[in-house]
Motif scaffolding. Sequence first.
Motif, PDB file in Angstrom:
ATOM      1  N   GLN A  45       0.835  -1.207   0.000  1.00 31.30           N
ATOM      2  CA  GLN A  45       0.000   0.000   0.000  1.00 31.30           C
ATOM      3  C   GLN A  45       0.874   1.264   0.000  1.00 31.30           C
ATOM      4  O   GLN A  45       0.640   2.192  -0.771  1.00 31.30           O
ATOM      5  N   TYR A  49       0.738   4.074  -2.926  1.00 33.48           N
ATOM      6  CA  TYR A  49       0.340   5.462  -2.646  1.00 33.48           C
ATOM      7  C   TYR A  49       1.439   6.412  -3.125  1.00 33.48           C
ATOM      8  O   TYR A  49       1.170   7.469  -3.687  1.00 33.48           O
ATOM      9  N   LYS A 100     -17.806   0.994 -12.308  1.00 34.14           N
ATOM     10  CA  LYS A 100     -16.888   2.058 -12.786  1.00 34.14           C
ATOM     11  C   LYS A 100     -15.710   2.315 -11.841  1.00 34.14           C
ATOM     12  O   LYS A 100     -15.006   3.305 -11.991  1.00 34.14           O
ATOM     13  N   HIS A 103      -9.985   0.543  -9.494  1.00 33.06           N
ATOM     14  CA  HIS A 103      -8.906   0.266  -8.536  1.00 33.06           C
ATOM     15  C   HIS A 103      -9.277  -0.987  -7.744  1.00 33.06           C
ATOM     16  O   HIS A 103     -10.157  -0.928  -6.888  1.00 33.06           O
ATOM     17  N   GLN A 104      -8.594  -2.080  -8.027  1.00 39.58           N
ATOM     18  CA  GLN A 104      -9.043  -3.342  -7.425  1.00 39.58           C
ATOM     19  C   GLN A 104      -8.058  -3.962  -6.431  1.00 39.58           C
ATOM     20  O   GLN A 104      -8.340  -4.978  -5.817  1.00 39.58           O
ATOM     21  N   SER A 148     -15.737  -1.770  -2.390  1.00 43.09           N
ATOM     22  CA  SER A 148     -14.563  -0.901  -2.429  1.00 43.09           C
ATOM     23  C   SER A 148     -14.791   0.286  -3.362  1.00 43.09           C
ATOM     24  O   SER A 148     -15.315   0.130  -4.471  1.00 43.09           O
ATOM     25  N   ASN A 150     -12.572   3.951  -4.572  1.00 45.23           N
ATOM     26  CA  ASN A 150     -11.387   4.799  -4.468  1.00 45.23           C
ATOM     27  C   ASN A 150     -11.531   6.142  -5.193  1.00 45.23           C
ATOM     28  O   ASN A 150     -11.102   7.159  -4.700  1.00 45.23           O
TER      29      ASN A 150
HETATM   30  C1  B12 Z   1      -2.809   1.669  -9.642  1.00 49.90           C
HETATM   31  C2  B12 Z   1      -3.729   2.853  -9.812  1.00 49.90           C
HETATM   32  C3  B12 Z   1      -4.600   2.858 -10.904  1.00 49.90           C
HETATM   33  C4  B12 Z   1      -4.777   1.635 -11.800  1.00 49.90           C
HETATM   34  C5  B12 Z   1      -5.569   0.554 -11.025  1.00 49.90           C
HETATM   35  C6  B12 Z   1      -5.201  -0.845 -11.495  1.00 49.90           C
HETATM   36  C7  B12 Z   1      -5.691  -1.943 -10.591  1.00 49.90           C
HETATM   37  N1  B12 Z   1      -5.472  -3.153 -11.082  1.00 49.90           N
HETATM   38  O1  B12 Z   1      -6.246  -1.757  -9.526  1.00 49.90           O
HETATM   39  C8  B12 Z   1      -5.558   2.250 -13.013  1.00 49.90           C
HETATM   40  C9  B12 Z   1      -4.566   2.568 -14.124  1.00 49.90           C
HETATM   41  C10 B12 Z   1      -6.701   1.411 -13.579  1.00 49.90           C
HETATM   42  C11 B12 Z   1      -6.054   3.575 -12.436  1.00 49.90           C
HETATM   43  C12 B12 Z   1      -7.035   4.326 -13.033  1.00 49.90           C
HETATM   44  C13 B12 Z   1      -7.408   5.598 -12.600  1.00 49.90           C
HETATM   45  N2  B12 Z   1      -6.878   6.264 -11.565  1.00 49.90           N
HETATM   46 CO1  B12 Z   1      -5.680   5.470 -10.267  1.00 49.90          CO
HETATM   47  N3  B12 Z   1      -4.396   5.001  -9.019  1.00 49.90           N
HETATM   48  C14 B12 Z   1      -3.703   3.928  -8.879  1.00 49.90           C
HETATM   49  C15 B12 Z   1      -2.819   4.031  -7.620  1.00 49.90           C
HETATM   50  C16 B12 Z   1      -1.398   4.423  -8.052  1.00 49.90           C
HETATM   51  C17 B12 Z   1      -2.751   2.816  -6.729  1.00 49.90           C
HETATM   52  C18 B12 Z   1      -4.133   2.239  -6.293  1.00 49.90           C
HETATM   53  C19 B12 Z   1      -3.879   1.133  -5.292  1.00 49.90           C
HETATM   54  O2  B12 Z   1      -3.863  -0.030  -5.627  1.00 49.90           O
HETATM   55  N4  B12 Z   1      -3.577   1.517  -4.010  1.00 49.90           N
HETATM   56  C20 B12 Z   1      -3.130   0.572  -2.987  1.00 49.90           C
HETATM   57  C21 B12 Z   1      -4.311  -0.071  -2.263  1.00 49.90           C
HETATM   58  C22 B12 Z   1      -3.828  -1.178  -1.340  1.00 49.90           C
HETATM   59  O3  B12 Z   1      -4.894   0.941  -1.460  1.00 49.90           O
HETATM   60  P1  B12 Z   1      -6.465   1.172  -1.360  1.00 49.90           P
HETATM   61  O4  B12 Z   1      -7.106   0.928  -2.657  1.00 49.90           O
HETATM   62  O5  B12 Z   1      -6.659   2.479  -0.708  1.00 49.90           O
HETATM   63  O6  B12 Z   1      -6.972   0.001  -0.393  1.00 49.90           O
HETATM   64  C23 B12 Z   1      -6.718  -0.005   0.999  1.00 49.90           C
HETATM   65  C24 B12 Z   1      -7.785   0.709   1.831  1.00 49.90           C
HETATM   66  O7  B12 Z   1      -8.358   1.822   1.196  1.00 49.90           O
HETATM   67  C25 B12 Z   1      -8.776  -0.365   2.174  1.00 49.90           C
HETATM   68  N5  B12 Z   1      -9.858  -0.726   1.268  1.00 49.90           N
HETATM   69  C26 B12 Z   1     -10.005  -0.547  -0.047  1.00 49.90           C
HETATM   70  N6  B12 Z   1     -11.148  -1.090  -0.468  1.00 49.90           N
HETATM   71  C27 B12 Z   1     -11.740  -1.638   0.584  1.00 49.90           C
HETATM   72  C28 B12 Z   1     -12.952  -2.341   0.703  1.00 49.90           C
HETATM   73  C29 B12 Z   1     -13.345  -2.819   1.951  1.00 49.90           C
HETATM   74  C30 B12 Z   1     -14.620  -3.582   2.071  1.00 49.90           C
HETATM   75  C31 B12 Z   1     -12.518  -2.598   3.093  1.00 49.90           C
HETATM   76  C32 B12 Z   1     -12.900  -3.131   4.405  1.00 49.90           C
HETATM   77  C33 B12 Z   1     -11.308  -1.893   2.973  1.00 49.90           C
HETATM   78  C34 B12 Z   1     -10.933  -1.428   1.721  1.00 49.90           C
HETATM   79  O8  B12 Z   1      -7.973  -1.533   2.296  1.00 49.90           O
HETATM   80  C35 B12 Z   1      -6.823  -1.454   1.444  1.00 49.90           C
HETATM   81  C36 B12 Z   1      -5.654  -1.884   2.303  1.00 49.90           C
HETATM   82  O9  B12 Z   1      -5.455  -0.977   3.365  1.00 49.90           O
HETATM   83  C37 B12 Z   1      -3.568   5.173  -6.863  1.00 49.90           C
HETATM   84  C38 B12 Z   1      -2.748   5.899  -5.801  1.00 49.90           C
HETATM   85  C39 B12 Z   1      -3.371   5.698  -4.422  1.00 49.90           C
HETATM   86  N7  B12 Z   1      -3.282   6.662  -3.569  1.00 49.90           N
HETATM   87  O10 B12 Z   1      -3.948   4.657  -4.111  1.00 49.90           O
HETATM   88  C40 B12 Z   1      -4.118   6.013  -8.016  1.00 49.90           C
HETATM   89  C41 B12 Z   1      -5.360   6.863  -7.779  1.00 49.90           C
HETATM   90  C42 B12 Z   1      -6.336   6.171  -6.847  1.00 49.90           C
HETATM   91  N8  B12 Z   1      -5.917   6.984  -9.123  1.00 49.90           N
HETATM   92  C43 B12 Z   1      -6.392   8.154  -9.393  1.00 49.90           C
HETATM   93  C44 B12 Z   1      -6.992   8.522 -10.621  1.00 49.90           C
HETATM   94  C45 B12 Z   1      -7.309   9.980 -10.791  1.00 49.90           C
HETATM   95  C46 B12 Z   1      -7.271   7.568 -11.616  1.00 49.90           C
HETATM   96  C47 B12 Z   1      -7.998   7.799 -12.948  1.00 49.90           C
HETATM   97  C48 B12 Z   1      -9.158   8.797 -12.931  1.00 49.90           C
HETATM   98  C49 B12 Z   1      -6.927   8.208 -13.970  1.00 49.90           C
HETATM   99  C50 B12 Z   1      -7.486   8.571 -15.323  1.00 49.90           C
HETATM  100  N9  B12 Z   1      -7.419   9.856 -15.635  1.00 49.90           N
HETATM  101  O11 B12 Z   1      -7.965   7.735 -16.038  1.00 49.90           O
HETATM  102  C51 B12 Z   1      -8.469   6.389 -13.276  1.00 49.90           C
HETATM  103  C52 B12 Z   1      -9.815   6.106 -12.605  1.00 49.90           C
HETATM  104  C53 B12 Z   1     -10.449   4.846 -13.071  1.00 49.90           C
HETATM  105  C54 B12 Z   1     -11.703   4.508 -12.283  1.00 49.90           C
HETATM  106  N10 B12 Z   1     -12.855   4.869 -12.800  1.00 49.90           N
HETATM  107  O12 B12 Z   1     -11.638   3.886 -11.245  1.00 49.90           O
HETATM  108  C55 B12 Z   1      -6.267   9.093  -8.200  1.00 49.90           C
HETATM  109  C56 B12 Z   1      -7.628   9.235  -7.487  1.00 49.90           C
HETATM  110  C57 B12 Z   1      -7.877  10.649  -7.034  1.00 49.90           C
HETATM  111  C58 B12 Z   1      -9.276  10.831  -6.549  1.00 49.90           C
HETATM  112  N11 B12 Z   1      -9.464  11.988  -6.000  1.00 49.90           N
HETATM  113  O13 B12 Z   1     -10.167  10.064  -6.663  1.00 49.90           O
HETATM  114  C59 B12 Z   1      -5.125   8.389  -7.372  1.00 49.90           C
HETATM  115  C60 B12 Z   1      -5.205   8.643  -5.863  1.00 49.90           C
HETATM  116  C61 B12 Z   1      -3.765   8.859  -7.954  1.00 49.90           C
HETATM  117  C62 B12 Z   1      -3.480  10.318  -7.642  1.00 49.90           C
HETATM  118  N12 B12 Z   1      -2.626  10.584  -6.697  1.00 49.90           N
HETATM  119  O14 B12 Z   1      -4.000  11.189  -8.263  1.00 49.90           O
HETATM  120  N13 B12 Z   1      -5.399   3.890 -11.286  1.00 49.90           N
END
Ligand code: B12
Length: 211
Positions: A45, A49, A100, A103-104, A148, A150
Amino acid sequence: MIKQLHYLEFFDSLIKGNKEECRRICLALYNNGESVTDIYLELFQKSLYKIGKMWEDSKINIAEEHAATTIIDYLITMLAEMARSGKTEDKSAIVSCIDKEFHQIGAKMVANLFEIHGWQTYYLGANTPSRGLLKFIEEKNPDYVGLSINFHLNTLRLLETLDQIRKNFPEQKIVVGGQGVQLVLDELKKNYPAVIVCESLQQLEAIINSN
Ligand code: B12
């Protein structure tokens, strides 16, 4: 608790796309007694991030971000396979991203946590249309549904999905998480008091253990 040195070593390999080295570091940490949850959070994570921030600041391009995400996706599965205890609980969970939501990775970690604790788990991955999700809930009748979210533009979709689940399955236990949840926290607390908002994997683990 993972040492900063190990994180830096991992991040350096990840950003270079060096899957083999990332794998070696994970295995060494796991074999040294680090928990899957700590590795998920403090290596994966934290790295993703940071990669998100670097991508936002144009310090890396989309291909580099994809390469890193793919390596982490692989390592998440590898560790979950190693950590399975073999015990099975008479419990089940569906974990899915809402419609839609692409982020998986976070949802996958959540699904694996249920699985590691012996739950029958159905992980639906990214972008699941709510009609399909409802049908799936009807078929599997899970103890929990985990959703989930994001991306900030998906918050309304989350509320719509919750409305539909509540209408069709009023007793269904639901847990929601992801970075997008913060944006609708007040709304969730006020209008969806039965929905559990989960802000960390540790909190989820406590929920799993209390069931
Ligand atoms: C990889 C990534 C992508 C990949 C995802 C690929 C994949 N196989 O998942 C792709 C290329 C598809 C992508 C697309 C986009 N992305 Co993106 N992406 C990322 C990135 C770098 C990492 C995401 C990730 O995996 N994080 C790590 C995981 C472990 O963290 P997490 O999801 O938060 O999950 C944790 C908790 O939140 C929680 N959790 C999550 N879900 C759930 C569910 C339950 C039930 C529970 C209990 C807990 C829980 O548990 C997890 C472990 O602690 C992030 C950066 C970031 N800050 O996360 C940007 C980010 C999320 N993306 C962003 C953006 C803008 C986009 C796009 C709009 C880009 C574009 N112009 O097309 C698209 C949106 C697509 C959409 N409609 O969803 C922004 C979002 C900003 C916002 N305000 O919403 C971020 C933050 C990047 C940034 N700094 O600008 N992205």
